[in-house]
Design a protein around this motif. Sequence first.
Motif, PDB file in Angstrom:
ATOM      1  N   ALA A 133      47.119  35.514  39.849  1.00  0.00           N
ATOM      2  CA  ALA A 133      47.929  36.210  38.845  1.00  0.00           C
ATOM      3  C   ALA A 133      47.266  37.464  38.277  1.00  0.00           C
ATOM      4  O   ALA A 133      47.873  38.550  38.282  1.00  0.00           O
ATOM      5  N   PRO A 134      46.017  37.397  37.758  1.00  0.00           N
ATOM      6  CA  PRO A 134      45.422  38.607  37.170  1.00  0.00           C
ATOM      7  C   PRO A 134      45.102  39.690  38.198  1.00  0.00           C
ATOM      8  O   PRO A 134      44.994  40.867  37.841  1.00  0.00           O
ATOM      9  N   LEU A 135      44.973  39.315  39.465  1.00  0.00           N
ATOM     10  CA  LEU A 135      44.613  40.295  40.490  1.00  0.00           C
ATOM     11  C   LEU A 135      45.836  41.026  41.037  1.00  0.00           C
ATOM     12  O   LEU A 135      45.737  42.204  41.401  1.00  0.00           O
ATOM     13  N   VAL A 136      46.973  40.345  41.109  1.00  0.00           N
ATOM     14  CA  VAL A 136      48.176  40.969  41.676  1.00  0.00           C
ATOM     15  C   VAL A 136      49.152  41.438  40.598  1.00  0.00           C
ATOM     16  O   VAL A 136      50.170  42.059  40.914  1.00  0.00           O
ATOM     17  N   GLY A 137      48.873  41.133  39.325  1.00  0.00           N
ATOM     18  CA  GLY A 137      49.731  41.597  38.241  1.00  0.00           C
ATOM     19  C   GLY A 137      51.065  40.888  38.152  1.00  0.00           C
ATOM     20  O   GLY A 137      52.067  41.483  37.754  1.00  0.00           O
TER      21      GLY A 137
END
Length: 242
Positions: free
Chosen positions: A89-93
């Motif tokens: 989630a935090p890496l792909v937005g």
Amino acid sequence: IGGRLVQLQGLDGSKYAAGAAAQRVFTMTLHAIRGEIVDRNGTPLAYTSTAQDITADPLQIKNAAGAQATLSGHGSSVDLVRTYATKLAPLVGRSAETLMHILTGPGQYALVATALSPVVAQQITALGLAGIYTQPTTQRQYPGRTTAANIIGTVHADGAGAAGIESEYNDVLSGKDGSQTYSTDNMGNINPASSTVTDPARNGGTVRLTLDQSLQYTAQQYLDTAVRESGAKDAEMVVLDA
């Protein structure tokens, strides 16, 4: 038996040969790199950079989750999918809930994220998540952002020109895709003994404008200030060499 042999080898032979070739011969598209748009001094106003798409194999993830649940003796396959989603989630937005829906979808292919930087893609690869892959793509960059944006234009999601110079000179900028045809063995690996036929991609050309990026930026800054301070609806500026 003899009649059947004549039918298979003489009459239907080409059909079976074509079917066999279709199972082991593959053609891959070699994408052309879109050309640059530059100002009068050669400063890039638009260019294409390398990027990475993130894809998933939901079936492989499902199998991995089931195997982990069996080995651990507790928990469920949903737990592994939730772990995947939380890490990605935090890496792909995107939200973890959205990712869980994607990762548990049908089939063996799902698009998780598009046009991520190579650095972020490497971070995702380093997570070592089974069923999560990266594939190369490109991303159109506009280093001046809003500078001359109405003139430069933009591109569609497929990379084709949508407006402005990008659209007007799309044939020059887009170039021409190539292809590579190769054969594989029964395991899906490239057969080194087979011949590989390559039609190289021809990259797009460069379009040089008469604009000066620095002068354009300065002019837009003055216009923005004039509109803001005067309360005008809009403003225009003309620069002439008299």
